[in-house]
Design a protein around this motif. Structure first.
Motif, PDB file in Angstrom:
ATOM      1  N   VAL A 382      -4.986   4.660   2.605  1.00  0.00           N
ATOM      2  CA  VAL A 382      -3.795   3.812   2.718  1.00  0.00           C
ATOM      3  C   VAL A 382      -4.067   2.467   2.060  1.00  0.00           C
ATOM      4  O   VAL A 382      -5.168   1.923   2.172  1.00  0.00           O
ATOM      5  N   ALA A 383      -3.067   1.929   1.358  1.00  0.00           N
ATOM      6  CA  ALA A 383      -3.168   0.590   0.781  1.00  0.00           C
ATOM      7  C   ALA A 383      -1.832  -0.127   0.971  1.00  0.00           C
ATOM      8  O   ALA A 383      -0.774   0.497   0.965  1.00  0.00           O
ATOM      9  N   LEU A 384      -1.862  -1.462   1.173  1.00  0.00           N
ATOM     10  CA  LEU A 384      -0.659  -2.274   1.352  1.00  0.00           C
ATOM     11  C   LEU A 384      -0.404  -3.110   0.119  1.00  0.00           C
ATOM     12  O   LEU A 384      -1.328  -3.697  -0.454  1.00  0.00           O
ATOM     13  N   GLU A 385       0.882  -3.179  -0.270  1.00  0.00           N
ATOM     14  CA  GLU A 385       1.278  -4.004  -1.410  1.00  0.00           C
ATOM     15  C   GLU A 385       2.770  -4.303  -1.301  1.00  0.00           C
ATOM     16  O   GLU A 385       3.597  -3.384  -1.236  1.00  0.00           O
ATOM     17  N   GLN A 388       4.921  -2.663   1.232  1.00  0.00           N
ATOM     18  CA  GLN A 388       4.935  -1.207   1.119  1.00  0.00           C
ATOM     19  C   GLN A 388       3.578  -0.636   1.524  1.00  0.00           C
ATOM     20  O   GLN A 388       2.530  -1.208   1.200  1.00  0.00           O
ATOM     21  N   ARG A 389       3.616   0.476   2.247  1.00  0.00           N
ATOM     22  CA  ARG A 389       2.397   1.195   2.598  1.00  0.00           C
ATOM     23  C   ARG A 389       2.265   2.395   1.664  1.00  0.00           C
ATOM     24  O   ARG A 389       3.069   3.326   1.706  1.00  0.00           O
ATOM     25  N   HIS A 390       1.288   2.345   0.796  1.00  0.00           N
ATOM     26  CA  HIS A 390       1.070   3.425  -0.168  1.00  0.00           C
ATOM     27  C   HIS A 390       0.035   4.398   0.413  1.00  0.00           C
ATOM     28  O   HIS A 390      -1.102   4.017   0.687  1.00  0.00           O
ATOM     29  N   VAL A 391       0.447   5.639   0.593  1.00  0.00           N
ATOM     30  CA  VAL A 391      -0.380   6.641   1.265  1.00  0.00           C
ATOM     31  C   VAL A 391      -0.724   7.759   0.293  1.00  0.00           C
ATOM     32  O   VAL A 391       0.154   8.306  -0.381  1.00  0.00           O
ATOM     33  N   VAL A 392      -2.016   8.082   0.216  1.00  0.00           N
ATOM     34  CA  VAL A 392      -2.459   9.248  -0.537  1.00  0.00           C
ATOM     35  C   VAL A 392      -2.550  10.415   0.433  1.00  0.00           C
ATOM     36  O   VAL A 392      -3.287  10.365   1.420  1.00  0.00           O
ATOM     37  N   LEU A 393      -1.766  11.469   0.165  1.00  0.00           N
ATOM     38  CA  LEU A 393      -1.693  12.629   1.045  1.00  0.00           C
ATOM     39  C   LEU A 393      -2.281  13.858   0.371  1.00  0.00           C
ATOM     40  O   LEU A 393      -2.066  14.093  -0.825  1.00  0.00           O
ATOM     41  N   LYS A 394      -3.000  14.630   1.164  1.00  0.00           N
ATOM     42  CA  LYS A 394      -3.414  15.956   0.725  1.00  0.00           C
ATOM     43  C   LYS A 394      -2.500  16.959   1.424  1.00  0.00           C
ATOM     44  O   LYS A 394      -2.468  17.032   2.646  1.00  0.00           O
ATOM     45  N   VAL A 395      -1.708  17.695   0.641  1.00  0.00           N
ATOM     46  CA  VAL A 395      -0.790  18.680   1.217  1.00  0.00           C
ATOM     47  C   VAL A 395      -1.611  19.904   1.614  1.00  0.00           C
ATOM     48  O   VAL A 395      -1.997  20.711   0.769  1.00  0.00           O
ATOM     49  N   LYS A 408      -0.714  24.987  -1.140  1.00  0.00           N
ATOM     50  CA  LYS A 408      -1.826  24.317  -0.462  1.00  0.00           C
ATOM     51  C   LYS A 408      -2.621  23.483  -1.461  1.00  0.00           C
ATOM     52  O   LYS A 408      -2.595  23.718  -2.656  1.00  0.00           O
ATOM     53  N   ASP A 409      -3.324  22.486  -0.880  1.00  0.00           N
ATOM     54  CA  ASP A 409      -4.326  21.705  -1.610  1.00  0.00           C
ATOM     55  C   ASP A 409      -3.769  20.928  -2.805  1.00  0.00           C
ATOM     56  O   ASP A 409      -4.463  20.700  -3.786  1.00  0.00           O
ATOM     57  N   SER A 410      -2.506  20.516  -2.734  1.00  0.00           N
ATOM     58  CA  SER A 410      -1.979  19.613  -3.749  1.00  0.00           C
ATOM     59  C   SER A 410      -2.045  18.182  -3.221  1.00  0.00           C
ATOM     60  O   SER A 410      -2.292  17.961  -2.038  1.00  0.00           O
ATOM     61  N   TRP A 411      -1.808  17.215  -4.103  1.00  0.00           N
ATOM     62  CA  TRP A 411      -1.925  15.812  -3.715  1.00  0.00           C
ATOM     63  C   TRP A 411      -0.622  15.079  -3.987  1.00  0.00           C
ATOM     64  O   TRP A 411       0.084  15.376  -4.945  1.00  0.00           O
ATOM     65  N   LEU A 412      -0.316  14.110  -3.121  1.00  0.00           N
ATOM     66  CA  LEU A 412       0.897  13.318  -3.263  1.00  0.00           C
ATOM     67  C   LEU A 412       0.592  11.842  -3.023  1.00  0.00           C
ATOM     68  O   LEU A 412      -0.297  11.497  -2.234  1.00  0.00           O
ATOM     69  N   HIS A 413       1.369  10.987  -3.692  1.00  0.00           N
ATOM     70  CA  HIS A 413       1.320   9.544  -3.434  1.00  0.00           C
ATOM     71  C   HIS A 413       2.670   9.159  -2.834  1.00  0.00           C
ATOM     72  O   HIS A 413       3.700   9.271  -3.494  1.00  0.00           O
ATOM     73  N   VAL A 414       2.667   8.718  -1.577  1.00  0.00           N
ATOM     74  CA  VAL A 414       3.894   8.427  -0.834  1.00  0.00           C
ATOM     75  C   VAL A 414       3.960   6.930  -0.529  1.00  0.00           C
ATOM     76  O   VAL A 414       2.960   6.318  -0.141  1.00  0.00           O
ATOM     77  N   SER A 415       5.142   6.347  -0.692  1.00  0.00           N
ATOM     78  CA  SER A 415       5.354   4.934  -0.357  1.00  0.00           C
ATOM     79  C   SER A 415       6.323   4.828   0.813  1.00  0.00           C
ATOM     80  O   SER A 415       7.381   5.455   0.811  1.00  0.00           O
ATOM     81  N   LEU A 416       5.948   4.024   1.822  1.00  0.00           N
ATOM     82  CA  LEU A 416       6.772   3.798   3.005  1.00  0.00           C
ATOM     83  C   LEU A 416       6.990   2.303   3.186  1.00  0.00           C
ATOM     84  O   LEU A 416       6.134   1.494   2.810  1.00  0.00           O
ATOM     85  N   LYS A 441       9.682  10.890   4.386  1.00  0.00           N
ATOM     86  CA  LYS A 441       9.823  10.374   5.752  1.00  0.00           C
ATOM     87  C   LYS A 441       8.800  11.054   6.658  1.00  0.00           C
ATOM     88  O   LYS A 441       8.630  12.276   6.617  1.00  0.00           O
ATOM     89  N   LEU A 442       8.121  10.247   7.462  1.00  0.00           N
ATOM     90  CA  LEU A 442       7.165  10.749   8.451  1.00  0.00           C
ATOM     91  C   LEU A 442       7.947  11.248   9.663  1.00  0.00           C
ATOM     92  O   LEU A 442       8.800  10.542  10.183  1.00  0.00           O
ATOM     93  N   LEU A 443       7.664  12.485  10.122  1.00  0.00           N
ATOM     94  CA  LEU A 443       8.479  13.101  11.166  1.00  0.00           C
ATOM     95  C   LEU A 443       7.789  13.255  12.504  1.00  0.00           C
ATOM     96  O   LEU A 443       8.423  13.130  13.557  1.00  0.00           O
ATOM     97  N   SER A 444       6.491  13.571  12.516  1.00  0.00           N
ATOM     98  CA  SER A 444       5.833  13.985  13.756  1.00  0.00           C
ATOM     99  C   SER A 444       4.606  13.150  14.062  1.00  0.00           C
ATOM    100  O   SER A 444       4.054  12.486  13.179  1.00  0.00           O
ATOM    101  N   PRO A 445       4.133  13.203  15.319  1.00  0.00           N
ATOM    102  CA  PRO A 445       2.819  12.649  15.642  1.00  0.00           C
ATOM    103  C   PRO A 445       1.743  13.524  14.986  1.00  0.00           C
ATOM    104  O   PRO A 445       2.058  14.559  14.388  1.00  0.00           O
ATOM    105  N   PRO A 446       0.464  13.144  15.080  1.00  0.00           N
ATOM    106  CA  PRO A 446      -0.599  13.986  14.516  1.00  0.00           C
ATOM    107  C   PRO A 446      -0.528  15.419  15.049  1.00  0.00           C
ATOM    108  O   PRO A 446      -0.244  15.651  16.218  1.00  0.00           O
ATOM    109  N   LEU A 447      -0.799  16.386  14.163  1.00  0.00           N
ATOM    110  CA  LEU A 447      -0.635  17.801  14.488  1.00  0.00           C
ATOM    111  C   LEU A 447      -1.971  18.534  14.475  1.00  0.00           C
ATOM    112  O   LEU A 447      -2.939  18.093  13.860  1.00  0.00           O
TER     113      LEU A 447
END
Length: 465
Positions: A382-385, A388-395, A408-416, A441-447
């Motif tokens: 996670v990085a802040l700028e 905005q919270r920029h999140v690197v996600l592993k799908v 599976k195993d793809s990567w995404l860059h998400v901004s919140l 959009k973030l939907l759930s607590p940790p799974l």
């Protein structure tokens, strides 16, 4: 169906700390003990209220303190003698119950504290030796003055370096690792205890975890029996079971004819609209009128008179109040506090609105999300700028129910938007939704990857069929 909610005793009356508090033997309904402090026999929310000499009052500011029975602001006023309030003035301080100018007077320590002009004998002289005396006098003066109300547990004063206050009860502080769990205390380094939703569980096996209000014990290949199971047999508590015909829920085996999903130790059919599983607690809605949804392991019976606030550690129901909002599991007055990513700050910022949504359990999301583009994404960094919270996600798992395609195993860059989005933790996996406009959009607590992915795919696939 068993009521697995834990009860505590308040005097001779049982109560649930999830929705009530106990102070000096009296119960306050509608305020969870997990977020309350005691003011004599009444529980109150210390975020929005303050207790002064046994009387609960509404906070005028996060910096508000008690001066006797009155409230004052430390930024603009001084409290002298424990009950007299003076407007703050430069070079002025307290001497007992009086305010004096340090440039023209001094505070003399005798049988009582008295303000004297600087030419009096008791006042320190401007020499090196007298400077030492002045330091000694100042130290003695500090010890003589009464302690602030912030060092009280309920109505009892205490030293926070030696004792800890837990929901109105004082305990000895063994070390810096001593923490509260409801009214009890425990040491973080003690592997034999687990704090779960404000309830302290003793003598649990090492590595036990609290998930959704339920204690999960590490897998035991011996089925917790003296002998290992025979080759090919599966463990379920102290017994074996056939996974083709039965399902194991927290050590209890059930016939799959009764359902194929676990809710704590119970089994249920997710197609049955009269059953609702809330974080391990199964509710029967047969006699329930109106809309019901989960609030952690509790059932939110009215979304008009009650508000559910949740974080990754707690979920609490509050009575709905105007100009109040959720910040994680805390319910705060928006004129006193501001919230950013589930962290409260003692400054109101009208231009930074709080999050307008809360994270929901997976089962509450499944009916609506089965036909949307959702995926299980693990937060890698996670990085802040610029707010905005920029999140690197592993799908780790994305299911397109329509085409049955698994990615599976793809990567995404998400901004919140940082402040209005719930907090995220590195290494944790969440359910995410990609909107039509390309935003996420973030939907759930940790799974839990294994069980939650299986549940999501199987339920949505069945609904498709």
């Amino acid at each position: 169906m068993k009521d697995s909610h834990h009860l505590h005793c308040c005097g001779n009356v049982p109560y649930k700390i999830s929705g009530s508090s106990c102070c000096n033997g009296k119960i306050t309904r509608g305020l969870s003990q997990l977020v309350a402090d005691c003011c004599d026999s009444v529980a109150y929310n210390p975020l929005n209220e303050i207790c002064c000499n046994g009387r609960v009052q509404t906070r005028s500011s996060p910096q508000a303190k008690c001066c006797g029975e009155d409230i004052y602001l430390t930024t603009t006023h001084l409290c002298c003698g424990g009950n007299k309030i003076f407007k703050w003035k430069e070079n002025h301080t307290c001497c007992g119950k009086e305010l004096y100018d340090m440039t023209t007077h001094c505070c003399c320590i005798g049988p009582t504290l008295e303000v004297k002009t600087k030419n009096e004998i008791c006042c320190p002289k401007p020499t090196d030796s007298n400077k030492k005396t002045e330091c000694k006098q100042s130290s003695s003066l500090t010890r003589t003055l009464p302690k602030n109300a912030e060092l009280k547990c309920g109505s009892k004063p205490y030293n926070p370096l030696k004792r800890i206050c837990c929901s109105g009860k004082l305990h000895k502080k063994a070390s810096a690792l001593t923490k509260c769990c409801g009214e009890e205390v425990y040491v973080l380094s003690d592997d034999s205890v687990v704090c779960c939703n404000g309830i302290l569980h003793h003598n649990v096996p090492e590595q036990s975890e609290c998930v959704g209000g339920v204690i999960y014990i590490p897998e035991n290949t011996t089925c917790q029996m003296s002998a290992r199971p025979r080759l090919g047999e599966h463990c379920c508590g102290g017994h074996t079971f056939n996974p083709h015909t039965h399902i194991c829920c927290n050590g209890h085996s059930h016939n799959k004819m009764n359902g194929n999903f676990c809710c704590g130790s119970d089994v249920y059919d997710h197609h049955n609209q009269l059953l609702r599983c809330c974080s391990g607690h199964l509710y029967n809605l047969t006699h329930f009128q109106g809309k019901a949804e989960c609030c952690g392991n509790l059932l939110l019976e009215s979304d008009e008179t009650q508000t559910c606030c949740s974080s990754s550690t707690n979920t609490i129901i509050y009575d709905t109040k105007p100009n109040h909002s959720c910040c994680g599991h805390y319910y705060y007055n928006t004129s006193l506090w501001s919230c950013c990513a589930e962290h409260l700050k003692p400054t109101s910022k009208p231009n930074s609105p709080p999050a307008q949504y809360r994270l929901k359990p997976l089962m509450d999301l499944i009916p609506e999300m089965c036909n949307k583009t959702v995926f299980f994404g693990k937060v890698e960094s996670v990085a802040l700028e610029n707010h905005q919270r920029h999140v690197v996600l592993k799908v780790v798992w994305q299911v397109d129910v329509k085409s049955e395609k698994i990615i599976k195993d793809s990567w995404l860059h998400v901004s919140l938007d940082h402040c209005s989005s719930p907090a995220t933790d590195n290494g944790m996996t969440y359910l995410w939704w990609k909107k039509h406009n390309g935003e996420y959009k973030l939907l759930s607590p940790p799974l839990d990857l294994t069980s939650d992915i299986h549940m999501f795919y199987s339920v949505c696939y069945q609904k498709k069929g």
